[in-house]
Design a protein around this motif. Structure first.
Motif, PDB file in Angstrom:
ATOM      1  N   PHE A  35       0.827  -1.199   0.000  1.00  0.00           N
ATOM      2  CA  PHE A  35       0.000   0.000   0.000  1.00  0.00           C
ATOM      3  C   PHE A  35       0.859   1.246   0.000  1.00  0.00           C
ATOM      4  O   PHE A  35       2.055   1.207   0.294  1.00  0.00           O
ATOM      5  CB  PHE A  35      -0.972   0.010   1.192  1.00  0.00           C
ATOM      6  N   SER A  36       0.199   2.342  -0.341  1.00  0.00           N
ATOM      7  CA  SER A  36       0.834   3.651  -0.331  1.00  0.00           C
ATOM      8  C   SER A  36      -0.258   4.687  -0.107  1.00  0.00           C
ATOM      9  O   SER A  36      -1.322   4.613  -0.727  1.00  0.00           O
ATOM     10  CB  SER A  36       1.544   3.906  -1.663  1.00  0.00           C
ATOM     11  N   PHE A  37       0.000   5.599   0.809  1.00  0.00           N
ATOM     12  CA  PHE A  37      -0.927   6.696   1.048  1.00  0.00           C
ATOM     13  C   PHE A  37      -0.531   7.861   0.148  1.00  0.00           C
ATOM     14  O   PHE A  37       0.617   8.290   0.177  1.00  0.00           O
ATOM     15  CB  PHE A  37      -0.862   7.168   2.506  1.00  0.00           C
ATOM     16  N   ARG A  38      -1.452   8.366  -0.634  1.00  0.00           N
ATOM     17  CA  ARG A  38      -1.172   9.561  -1.416  1.00  0.00           C
ATOM     18  C   ARG A  38      -1.044  10.748  -0.468  1.00  0.00           C
ATOM     19  O   ARG A  38      -1.531  10.712   0.663  1.00  0.00           O
ATOM     20  CB  ARG A  38      -2.284   9.815  -2.427  1.00  0.00           C
ATOM     21  N   LYS A  39      -0.435  11.821  -0.933  1.00  0.00           N
ATOM     22  CA  LYS A  39      -0.151  12.971  -0.067  1.00  0.00           C
ATOM     23  C   LYS A  39      -1.409  13.582   0.533  1.00  0.00           C
ATOM     24  O   LYS A  39      -1.365  14.196   1.593  1.00  0.00           O
ATOM     25  CB  LYS A  39       0.672  14.013  -0.810  1.00  0.00           C
ATOM     26  N   GLU A  40      -2.580  13.392  -0.117  1.00  0.00           N
ATOM     27  CA  GLU A  40      -3.832  13.953   0.411  1.00  0.00           C
ATOM     28  C   GLU A  40      -4.273  13.266   1.706  1.00  0.00           C
ATOM     29  O   GLU A  40      -5.158  13.759   2.407  1.00  0.00           O
ATOM     30  CB  GLU A  40      -4.980  13.808  -0.606  1.00  0.00           C
ATOM     31  N   CYS A  41      -3.701  12.109   2.021  1.00  0.00           N
ATOM     32  CA  CYS A  41      -4.076  11.386   3.241  1.00  0.00           C
ATOM     33  C   CYS A  41      -3.525  12.057   4.495  1.00  0.00           C
ATOM     34  O   CYS A  41      -3.957  11.754   5.596  1.00  0.00           O
ATOM     35  CB  CYS A  41      -3.601   9.935   3.169  1.00  0.00           C
ATOM     36  N   TRP A  42      -2.576  12.968   4.315  1.00  0.00           N
ATOM     37  CA  TRP A  42      -2.089  13.750   5.447  1.00  0.00           C
ATOM     38  C   TRP A  42      -2.747  15.119   5.388  1.00  0.00           C
ATOM     39  O   TRP A  42      -2.836  15.734   4.335  1.00  0.00           O
ATOM     40  CB  TRP A  42      -0.569  13.918   5.415  1.00  0.00           C
ATOM     41  N   TRP A  43      -3.235  15.582   6.503  1.00  0.00           N
ATOM     42  CA  TRP A  43      -3.754  16.941   6.607  1.00  0.00           C
ATOM     43  C   TRP A  43      -3.473  17.431   8.019  1.00  0.00           C
ATOM     44  O   TRP A  43      -3.146  16.663   8.910  1.00  0.00           O
ATOM     45  CB  TRP A  43      -5.259  16.997   6.289  1.00  0.00           C
ATOM     46  N   GLY A  44      -3.567  18.682   8.212  1.00  0.00           N
ATOM     47  CA  GLY A  44      -3.361  19.251   9.538  1.00  0.00           C
ATOM     48  C   GLY A  44      -3.719  20.710   9.501  1.00  0.00           C
ATOM     49  O   GLY A  44      -3.785  21.317   8.431  1.00  0.00           O
ATOM     50  N   PRO A  45      -3.988  21.258  10.629  1.00  0.00           N
ATOM     51  CA  PRO A  45      -4.078  20.610  11.936  1.00  0.00           C
ATOM     52  C   PRO A  45      -5.361  19.797  12.035  1.00  0.00           C
ATOM     53  O   PRO A  45      -6.249  19.921  11.183  1.00  0.00           O
ATOM     54  CB  PRO A  45      -4.105  21.793  12.911  1.00  0.00           C
ATOM     55  N   PRO A  46      -5.492  18.979  13.096  1.00  0.00           N
ATOM     56  CA  PRO A  46      -6.743  18.223  13.248  1.00  0.00           C
ATOM     57  C   PRO A  46      -7.927  19.162  13.411  1.00  0.00           C
ATOM     58  O   PRO A  46      -7.807  20.218  14.031  1.00  0.00           O
ATOM     59  CB  PRO A  46      -6.510  17.394  14.521  1.00  0.00           C
ATOM     60  N   ARG A  47      -9.057  18.786  12.819  1.00  0.00           N
ATOM     61  CA  ARG A  47     -10.267  19.603  12.891  1.00  0.00           C
ATOM     62  C   ARG A  47     -10.862  19.584  14.299  1.00  0.00           C
ATOM     63  O   ARG A  47     -11.406  20.570  14.761  1.00  0.00           O
ATOM     64  CB  ARG A  47     -11.317  19.093  11.897  1.00  0.00           C
TER      65      ARG A  47
END
Length: 172
Positions: A35-47
């Protein structure tokens, strides 16, 4: 590898009913994956606090209800380290006293990094490996012969903050 798209505001990855039906099996004790997470799978800060809930990557459901008996890999962005995703082992076991699900940190991976994983059910334990790290988790409930693959799902409580893509290939 197959690309799984989770659209903004949704929990479920887009996939056909034929793929879901094809994920049903008999005596699946080992599931290997890449598997591989695309860059969109990271976000911040937490909502909010619910952004720390476990997002589901892949796994095995035993019997007819994965909320009673299943094991999988889950993930949450490492909000303190941009581009890093924390990967966990996660089990549902209706026989556990108190909390029905448990999760254990395995390791952090970079977005867009190709990663290998493996889930094995044997000897009353789950052996869950990501790259070079293996953890063990209790398997209290007997695994029935009827099994099914579990596919990407966003959440917990929150839905996807934007479109996300996960590349995933499962064998087993």
């Amino acid at each position: 590898m197959r690309f799984y798209l989770i659209k903004k505001g949704n929990h479920y990855a887009s996939m056909s009913i034929f793929e879901k039906i094809g994920g049903i099996g008999w005596k699946i004790n080992t599931l290997s994956m890449r598997f591989s997470f695309r860059k969109e799978c990271w976000w911040g800060p937490p909502r909010d606090q619910d952004d720390y809930d476990q997002n589901k990557l892949a796994g095995i459901g035993f019997g007819t209800n994965h909320h009673n008996n299943s094991v999988r890999l889950t993930w949450v962005p490492d909000f303190g380290n941009q581009g890093m995703i924390n990967v966990y082992g996660y089990t549902y076991d209706e026989k556990k006293e108190g909390q029905k699900f448990t999760f254990t940190f395995i390791k952090s991976v970079h977005v867009e990094e190709p990663v290998t994983g493996k889930i094995e059910s044997r000897e009353g334990r789950y052996f869950i490996t990501v790259q070079d790290v293996t953890i063990q988790m209790d398997n209290i409930k007997t695994d029935p012969n009827l099994c099914f693959r579990l596919y990407p799902y966003f959440g917990g409580n929150n839905t996807a903050p934007h479109d996300m893509v996960i590349e995933l290939e499962m064998n087993g």
